[in-house]
Design a protein around this motif. Structure first.
Motif, PDB file in Angstrom:
ATOM      1  N   PHE A 137     129.634  -3.199  45.243  1.00 43.18           N
ATOM      2  CA  PHE A 137     129.204  -3.101  46.635  1.00 43.18           C
ATOM      3  C   PHE A 137     128.959  -1.655  47.051  1.00 43.18           C
ATOM      4  CE2 PHE A 137     131.332  -7.077  46.062  1.00 43.18           C
ATOM      5  CZ  PHE A 137     130.664  -7.977  46.878  1.00 43.18           C
ATOM      6  N   LEU A 138     128.881  -0.757  46.089  1.00 43.70           N
ATOM      7  CA  LEU A 138     128.615   0.649  46.370  1.00 43.70           C
ATOM      8  C   LEU A 138     127.192   0.980  45.897  1.00 43.70           C
ATOM      9  CD1 LEU A 138     132.029   2.230  45.290  1.00 43.70           C
ATOM     10  CD2 LEU A 138     131.294   1.600  47.592  1.00 43.70           C
ATOM     11  N   ALA A 139     127.050   2.040  45.145  1.00 44.05           N
ATOM     12  CA  ALA A 139     125.795   2.436  44.516  1.00 44.05           C
ATOM     13  C   ALA A 139     126.166   3.318  43.338  1.00 44.05           C
ATOM     14  CB  ALA A 139     124.900   3.186  45.507  1.00 44.05           C
ATOM     15  N   LYS A 170     131.244  -3.026  35.928  1.00 44.04           N
ATOM     16  CA  LYS A 170     131.915  -4.189  35.355  1.00 44.04           C
ATOM     17  C   LYS A 170     132.502  -5.096  36.436  1.00 44.04           C
ATOM     18  CE  LYS A 170     133.273  -1.643  31.169  1.00 44.04           C
ATOM     19  NZ  LYS A 170     134.422  -1.189  30.342  1.00 44.04           N
ATOM     20  N   LEU A 171     132.620  -4.564  37.646  1.00 42.25           N
ATOM     21  CA  LEU A 171     133.351  -5.258  38.700  1.00 42.25           C
ATOM     22  C   LEU A 171     132.801  -6.654  38.986  1.00 42.25           C
ATOM     23  CD1 LEU A 171     135.739  -4.678  40.628  1.00 42.25           C
ATOM     24  CD2 LEU A 171     134.045  -4.036  42.339  1.00 42.25           C
ATOM     25  N   ARG A 177     143.184  -9.522  54.035  1.00 43.32           N
ATOM     26  CA  ARG A 177     143.465  -8.872  52.736  1.00 43.32           C
ATOM     27  C   ARG A 177     142.590  -7.642  52.557  1.00 43.32           C
ATOM     28  NH1 ARG A 177     142.001 -12.653  48.246  1.00 43.32           N
ATOM     29  NH2 ARG A 177     142.797 -10.964  46.920  1.00 43.32           N
ATOM     30  N   PHE A 178     141.319  -7.798  52.828  1.00 46.70           N
ATOM     31  CA  PHE A 178     140.398  -6.676  52.680  1.00 46.70           C
ATOM     32  C   PHE A 178     140.767  -5.555  53.649  1.00 46.70           C
ATOM     33  CE2 PHE A 178     136.585  -4.377  53.980  1.00 46.70           C
ATOM     34  CZ  PHE A 178     136.088  -3.961  52.753  1.00 46.70           C
ATOM     35  N   TYR A 226     140.120   1.387  46.932  1.00 45.45           N
ATOM     36  CA  TYR A 226     138.809   0.887  47.363  1.00 45.45           C
ATOM     37  C   TYR A 226     138.266  -0.123  46.362  1.00 45.45           C
ATOM     38  CZ  TYR A 226     138.339   4.320  51.150  1.00 45.45           C
ATOM     39  OH  TYR A 226     138.511   5.039  52.307  1.00 45.45           O
ATOM     40  N   GLN A 227     138.491   0.133  45.076  1.00 48.66           N
ATOM     41  CA  GLN A 227     138.031  -0.810  44.064  1.00 48.66           C
ATOM     42  C   GLN A 227     138.781  -2.127  44.146  1.00 48.66           C
ATOM     43  OE1 GLN A 227     138.448   1.661  40.546  1.00 48.66           O
ATOM     44  NE2 GLN A 227     136.272   2.182  40.540  1.00 48.66           N
ATOM     45  N   GLU A 228     140.075  -2.077  44.510  1.00 43.31           N
ATOM     46  CA  GLU A 228     140.831  -3.311  44.728  1.00 43.31           C
ATOM     47  C   GLU A 228     140.239  -4.102  45.887  1.00 43.31           C
ATOM     48  OE1 GLU A 228     143.383  -4.713  42.948  1.00 43.31           O
ATOM     49  OE2 GLU A 228     142.827  -3.153  41.494  1.00 43.31           O
ATOM     50  N   SER A 229     139.809  -3.385  46.927  1.00 47.78           N
ATOM     51  CA  SER A 229     139.205  -4.079  48.068  1.00 47.78           C
ATOM     52  C   SER A 229     137.887  -4.730  47.661  1.00 47.78           C
ATOM     53  CB  SER A 229     138.983  -3.097  49.226  1.00 47.78           C
ATOM     54  OG  SER A 229     137.875  -2.248  49.001  1.00 47.78           O
ATOM     55  N   GLU A 230     137.179  -4.120  46.732  1.00 52.64           N
ATOM     56  CA  GLU A 230     135.931  -4.712  46.255  1.00 52.64           C
ATOM     57  C   GLU A 230     136.189  -6.008  45.498  1.00 52.64           C
ATOM     58  OE1 GLU A 230     132.302  -2.531  45.132  1.00 52.64           O
ATOM     59  OE2 GLU A 230     133.692  -0.881  44.702  1.00 52.64           O
ATOM     60  N   LYS A 231     137.330  -6.100  44.834  1.00 55.55           N
ATOM     61  CA  LYS A 231     137.674  -7.335  44.125  1.00 55.55           C
ATOM     62  C   LYS A 231     137.832  -8.498  45.103  1.00 55.55           C
ATOM     63  CE  LYS A 231     139.860  -4.987  40.205  1.00 55.55           C
ATOM     64  NZ  LYS A 231     141.124  -4.729  39.468  1.00 55.55           N
ATOM     65  N   VAL A 232     138.329  -8.190  46.307  1.00 57.41           N
ATOM     66  CA  VAL A 232     138.425  -9.220  47.350  1.00 57.41           C
ATOM     67  C   VAL A 232     137.020  -9.662  47.758  1.00 57.41           C
ATOM     68  CG1 VAL A 232     139.198  -9.729  49.708  1.00 57.41           C
ATOM     69  CG2 VAL A 232     140.634  -8.345  48.194  1.00 57.41           C
ATOM     70  N   LEU A 233     136.121  -8.705  47.876  1.00 56.62           N
ATOM     71  CA  LEU A 233     134.741  -9.036  48.233  1.00 56.62           C
ATOM     72  C   LEU A 233     134.079  -9.887  47.153  1.00 56.62           C
ATOM     73  CD1 LEU A 233     133.452  -5.635  49.696  1.00 56.62           C
ATOM     74  CD2 LEU A 233     134.409  -7.595  50.927  1.00 56.62           C
ATOM     75  N   ILE A 234     134.377  -9.592  45.899  1.00 56.32           N
ATOM     76  CA  ILE A 234     133.826 -10.383  44.795  1.00 56.32           C
ATOM     77  C   ILE A 234     134.304 -11.826  44.886  1.00 56.32           C
ATOM     78  CG2 ILE A 234     133.997 -10.761  42.305  1.00 56.32           C
ATOM     79  CD1 ILE A 234     131.914  -8.735  42.998  1.00 56.32           C
ATOM     80  N   GLU A 235     135.557 -12.023  45.290  1.00 53.45           N
ATOM     81  CA  GLU A 235     136.093 -13.381  45.440  1.00 53.45           C
ATOM     82  C   GLU A 235     135.418 -14.118  46.590  1.00 53.45           C
ATOM     83  OE1 GLU A 235     140.323 -13.683  45.733  1.00 53.45           O
ATOM     84  OE2 GLU A 235     140.682 -12.157  44.201  1.00 53.45           O
ATOM     85  N   ASP A 236     135.276 -13.443  47.717  1.00 54.48           N
ATOM     86  CA  ASP A 236     134.772 -14.091  48.937  1.00 54.48           C
ATOM     87  C   ASP A 236     133.249 -14.079  49.032  1.00 54.48           C
ATOM     88  OD1 ASP A 236     137.415 -14.430  49.573  1.00 54.48           O
ATOM     89  OD2 ASP A 236     137.474 -12.823  51.074  1.00 54.48           O
ATOM     90  N   LEU A 237     132.614 -13.068  48.448  1.00 56.29           N
ATOM     91  CA  LEU A 237     131.168 -12.887  48.505  1.00 56.29           C
ATOM     92  C   LEU A 237     130.609 -13.090  49.920  1.00 56.29           C
ATOM     93  CD1 LEU A 237     129.906 -14.513  45.180  1.00 56.29           C
ATOM     94  CD2 LEU A 237     129.992 -12.090  45.770  1.00 56.29           C
TER      95      LEU A 237
END
Length: 545
Positions: free
Chosen positions: A346-348, A357-358, A478-479, A499-510
Motif C-alpha cells: 500500500f506504499l510505493a 512480498k507483502l 486494529r489498524f 507500519y508494515q504490521e499495519s499493512e498486514k491488517v490492510l491485506i486481510e481486510d482489503l
C-alpha cells in the motif's frame, strides 16, 4: 518523488537549505537552464483539468488543485529527491525529547503578495481553520495529531475556534503540542494543508478560493472556469524558488487525448501525463521529448464500506475474490505498455518500508480462488445487481476500467461494467458527497515522503467520513492501534516495522484493492526544458523554452 528516508530518528532541523532542481527531466539533455531574458519573458503552457474545489490549501483534494496551490504558496518545508527535508519559511523545527511537541522558528520578514505579514499567528490561524470541521475543509484530518483537534470536530461548532495545541510565543515562534508523540510530524508539515493563508481567506473562504492571495513565486492572474488558469510571476517574491519564466498558462482539457494532440501540434509546451492511447507510440514522436521515470504514485480500486454486499464478513470475502479475479498484470501490459507495475503493498517502491512480498499471495491473479471466495460470500448473502467501476471521461481511466470490469465479469460470472462521469470534478464531488454508489479508482502520492503519508491519510478512522482521504470510510481498531504505536517510535526503522504490521491488517481486510504503481510518463515540446519534483510533477517555476 524518488525517496529513501533517513534511517534515523528525526532530529532538530537547523540548517537552512534552498530548493534545488530536484530531478532531471524533459529537455534537450543540457545540464544548465536558460536564464536569458528571452526565456524569463516566456509564458509556459501546461495541461490541467478543472480543480474540484477552490484554490484554498486546506480544501485541496486533487492533483489539479495541488498543481496550482503549490505555485501560489510557500510553506515551512519541502523535500529533495532523497526524502530529506529542506526548510523554506521555517528557520528551524525542533522536537522535544519524545516528539510529543515541536518548536517552530520562522525566518524574518515573511509576507503575502498583498503585503500582509506572515507570523506564527498566521500559521496557527490557518491550521486551526483547516482543522475545524465547521469550515468543511477536506484536508482537516492531517491536523488530527495536534492537541485540540478532537474539540473542533463539530460541523455545527464555532468556525473561529482554535487548536488548543498551538501556542504563539511571539511573531517568529510557534510551539505545537501533539495529542501523542509522533516522530513523523516534521514530515507532515510538508503537506499542502499546512500552507499559510492570509486573513481574508478565513473571512470568506468560498470567494477567496476563486481569487487567492499567496506568498509563492506566482500570483493568480485569471481563472476562466473550464478554459484556463493563468499564473503570472510575482516580481516581488523573495523566497528560495528561482523562477525561469514569466508565468504558467494552465489550459483545462476534458481529456488527456486532446491535450496530447495539442502537444503534437505545437500548441502546448508540457504535458504531465501521457494518455493510455499513446503509451505505445509517444516515445517515437519526433517533435516532442518523451520521459518515463519512477514515480511515487500508488493506485487502488476503492470499494466503499457502505456498498451493498460489501459489509462485514461478506464484504471481506468479496474484496478478496475481486483481488484474485483482477488480472492486473495483463492490464499493465496491454493497456499501459509496462508504464505501471502491479502493486504489492500500500506504499510505493520509492518509499522506505515498501515490501513487494507483502501482498504477493493476496493480490495474485487466481480464478479458482476468486470463484471460491465469491461462492463463500454468496452463502452469506446471494449476489444481485451490477458491480460498477466509476471513472471520469476527461481522464485516462476508461480503457483499464473496461478491461477490469470485463475481467471481473468473466471470472466471477457477474454483471460488471464501467460507470462514466463527464468530468473529474463531478466524479470527485460524488466521492466526497458519498453518493457515488460504486467502486472507483483512488490512490496516494503523498505530499510528504513517509509511510504515514500513505497509510494514515488513506485508511485511518480519523481520515474517514469526509475528514480526509479515506474515501471508502474504512475503520479498523486494529489498524488504528498499530498506526498510533508506530507514531510513538522515535527510531524510524522501528516505526517502519510497525507500519508494515499495519499493512498486514490492510491485506486481510482489503478496504481497497491495490492496482499499480505508476511511472512518470510525460512529454514536452522540442526546445522546452522541464524538471520534475519529488511528487513526479513538473517543477513549473524552472520550465523554460
Amino acid at each position: 518523488m524518488t525517496f529513501s528516508l533517513r534511517s534515523r530518528a528525526l532530529a532538530a532541523i537547523v540548517s537552512v537549505c534552498s530548493i534545488a532542481v530536484l530531478a532531471t527531466g524533459c529537455g534537450t539533455g543540457n545540464t544548465g537552464i536558460d536564464t536569458s531574458e528571452a526565456s524569463t519573458n516566456q509564458i509556459i503552457t501546461a495541461n490541467i483539468t478543472e480543480p474540484s474545489n477552490g484554490l484554498l490549501s486546506g480544501n485541496t483534494s486533487d492533483m489539479s488543485g495541488w498543481k496550482i496551490v503549490s505555485q501560489l504558496y510557500d510553506g515551512l518545508v519541502t523535500f529533495d529527491t532523497k526524502g530529506n527535508e529542506e526548510l523554506v519559511q521555517a528557520k528551524s523545527i525542533t522536537p522535544n525529547t519524545d516528539a510529543s511537541g515541536y518548536t517552530i522558528k520562522l525566518k524574518p520578514s515573511l509576507k503575502f503578495s498583498n503585503g500582509e505579514k506572515i507570523t506564527a499567528s498566521t500559521y496557527a490561524r490557518s491550521w486551526s481553520f483547516a482543522a475545524n470541521a465547521a469550515n468543511g475543509q477536506v484536508g482537516a484530518s492531517i491536523f488530527e495529531d495536534i492537541k485540540g483537534y478532537d474539540d473542533l470536530q463539530d460541523a455545527n461548532g464555532d468556525k473561529n475556534a482554535q487548536l488548543s495545541g498551538l501556542d504563539v510565543v511571539d511573531d517568529s515562534t510557534l510551539k505545537v503540542t501533539l495529542k501523542e508523540p509522533n516522530s513523523a510530524f516534521a514530515y507532515k508539515l510538508g503537506d499542502i494543508a499546512f500552507l499559510p493563508v492570509p486573513s481574508q481567506a478565513l473571512k470568506d473562504p468560498k470567494t477567496y478560493g476563486l481569487k487567492p492571495v499567496g506568498n509563492g513565486p506566482y500570483k493568480l492572474k485569471e481563472w476562466k472556469s473550464g478554459e484556463e488558469i493563468v499564473l503570472e510571476r510575482d516580481k516581488n517574491y523573495k523566497g528560495p524558488r528561482k523562477v525561469k519564466n514569466a508565468g504558467i498558462d494552465f489550459k483545462v482539457y476534458q481529456s488527456l487525448d486532446a491535450a496530447y494532440s495539442d502537444l503534437l501540434a505545437g500548441n502546448l509546451d508540457t504535458l504531465d501525463s501521457i494518455p493510455t492511447s499513446a503509451l505505445k507510440t509517444y516515445r517515437d514522436e519526433k517533435n516532442i521529448t518523451a520521459i518515463s521515470k519512477d514515480g511515487p504514485s500508488f493506485s487502488d480500486l476503492t470499494i466503499p464500506q457502505n456498498l451493498k454486499h460489501f459489509q462485514g464478513k461478506e464484504g471481506v470475502l468479496r474484496r478478496r475474490a475481486i483481488a484474485h479475479a483482477l488480472d492486473r498484470e495483463s492490464i499493465a501490459k496491454a493497456i499501459f505498455d509496462g508504464t505501471v507495475t502491479p502493486a504489492a503493498d500500500f506504499l510505493a517502491p520509492v518509499i522506505k518500508g515498501y515490501d513487494p512480498k507483502l501482498g504477493a499471495d493476496a493480490l495474485s491473479y487466481n480464478k479458482d480462488k476468486a470463484k471460491k471466495l465469491w461462492s463463500q460470500a454468496d452463502a452469506i448473502s446471494p449476489w444481485d445487481g451490477t458491480f460498477r467501476i466509476a471513472y471520469s471521461a476527461d481522464g485516462t481511466d476508461k480503457e483499464w476500467v473496461e478491461a477490469a470490469a470485463n475481467s471481473l465479469g468473466n471470472v466471477l460470472d457477474i454483471k460488471a461494467e464501467s460507470y462514466p462521469f463527464a468530468t473529474s470534478k463531478e466524479l470527485r464531488s460524488a466521492i466526497q458527497d458519498r453518493t457515488i454508489g460504486a467502486a472507483f479508482k483512488s490512490g496516494m502520492s503523498s505530499d510528504y515522503p513517509h509511510p504515514e503519508g500513505y497509510l494514515v491519510q488513506a485508511y485511518d478512522s480519523a481520515s474517514a467520513d469526509g475528514k480526509g482521504l479515506n474515501n471508502g470510510d474504512y475503520k479498523s481498531a486494529r489498524f488504528d492501534a498499530l498506526i498510533n504505536q508506530a507514531a510513538k517510535q522515535t527510531d524510524l526503522d522501528k516505526a517502519i516495522g510497525i507500519y508494515q504490521e499495519s499493512e498486514k491488517v490492510l491485506i486481510e481486510d482489503l478496504p481497497v484493492i491495490p492496482l499499480w504503481y505508476t511511472n512518470v510518463t510525460a512529454a514536452c515540446a522540442k526546445g522546452v526544458h522541464v524538471d520534475y519534483n519529488y511528487m513526479g510533477v513538473p517543477e513549473y517555476n524552472t520550465v523554460t523554452k
